[in-house]
Design a protein around this motif. Structure first.
Motif, PDB file in Angstrom:
ATOM      1  N   UNK A 142       0.812  -1.223   0.000  1.00 49.21           N
ATOM      2  CA  UNK A 142       0.000   0.000   0.000  1.00 49.21           C
ATOM      3  C   UNK A 142       0.847   1.276   0.000  1.00 49.21           C
ATOM      4  N   UNK A 143       2.013   1.229   0.625  1.00 50.28           N
ATOM      5  CA  UNK A 143       2.878   2.405   0.677  1.00 50.28           C
ATOM      6  C   UNK A 143       3.394   2.816  -0.699  1.00 50.28           C
ATOM      7  N   UNK A 148       3.623   3.868  -7.970  1.00 49.61           N
ATOM      8  CA  UNK A 148       3.241   3.185  -9.206  1.00 49.61           C
ATOM      9  C   UNK A 148       2.166   3.956  -9.974  1.00 49.61           C
ATOM     10  N   UNK A 149       1.408   4.787  -9.297  1.00 48.29           N
ATOM     11  CA  UNK A 149       0.479   5.675 -10.004  1.00 48.29           C
ATOM     12  C   UNK A 149       1.273   6.643 -10.882  1.00 48.29           C
ATOM     13  N   UNK A 150       2.432   7.118 -10.397  1.00 46.08           N
ATOM     14  CA  UNK A 150       3.289   7.993 -11.217  1.00 46.08           C
ATOM     15  C   UNK A 150       3.799   7.245 -12.446  1.00 46.08           C
ATOM     16  N   UNK A 151       3.870   5.925 -12.349  1.00 45.56           N
ATOM     17  CA  UNK A 151       4.323   5.109 -13.477  1.00 45.56           C
ATOM     18  C   UNK A 151       3.177   4.786 -14.437  1.00 45.56           C
ATOM     19  N   UNK A 155      -5.027   1.363  -9.382  1.00 47.34           N
ATOM     20  CA  UNK A 155      -5.378   0.266  -8.483  1.00 47.34           C
ATOM     21  C   UNK A 155      -6.574  -0.490  -9.047  1.00 47.34           C
ATOM     22  N   UNK A 156      -6.483  -1.817  -9.027  1.00 41.15           N
ATOM     23  CA  UNK A 156      -7.537  -2.646  -9.587  1.00 41.15           C
ATOM     24  C   UNK A 156      -7.573  -3.965  -8.824  1.00 41.15           C
TER      25      UNK A 156
END
Length: 164
Positions: A142-143, A148-151, A155-156
């Motif tokens: 979660x941290x 990974x959103x910047x990549x 989330x799914x």
């Protein structure tokens, strides 16, 4: 997966003036590849022959198993600074489609904050797209969601696991 002559799908690329991203090479055992992985998870050292055997096994998968590394080739001591892996899963779904799985992304603690992980992940996603994958997935803590959103990941679903 790896070779001393990278194929076009994962040809060497520059991240800045000094750092190069390329495919894993057999010589990377001596450049601290396994020690770097131990910053991510339990990773006992491998002897050179154990490393070579696993390297050959993964290399037999060709572009279905790509390990990228980042290094500064001009540094006196060439150490692996970051790594990430793409495994391409061949499916019956979606007309025999393919799914890319990003795994084992780690940046050396001393090299964090320079964008190396971002460059590796983005290159792995490009390789998956070039391979015809209809999606790329990864698991993270979660941290690391924001990272990974910047990549480009969203989330799914929920990850479940059984460990042995």
């Amino acid at each position: 997966m790896a070779s001393t002559s990278p194929e076009s799908a994962a040809a060497a690329t520059e991240t800045d003036g000094s750092t190069q991203i390329r495919r894993l090479e057999l010589a990377d055992h001596e450049r601290g590849f396994v020690a770097l992985l131990s910053q991510l998870s339990s990773c006992p050292d491998l002897t050179p022959s154990e490393f070579a055997a696993r390297f050959a096994e993964l290399a037999a998968h060709g572009d279905d198993h790509v390990i990228l590394v980042a290094e500064d080739p001009s540094a006196q001591e060439r150490r692996i600074l970051a790594t990430g892996c793409l495994f391409v899963e061949r499916k019956f779904l979606r007309g025999g489609g393919k799914v890319g799985h990003v795994e084992d992304v780690v940046v050396d603690a001393a090299a964090r904050g320079k964008g190396l992980g971002l460059h590796i992940v983005r290159r792995l996603v490009e390789i998956a797209k070039e391979a015809g994958c209809y999606k790329v997935i990864l698991d993270c803590t979660p941290e690391l969601r924001a990272y990974y959103a910047k990549c480009g990941f969203v989330e799914k679903g929920v990850q479940m696991a059984v460990y042995f």
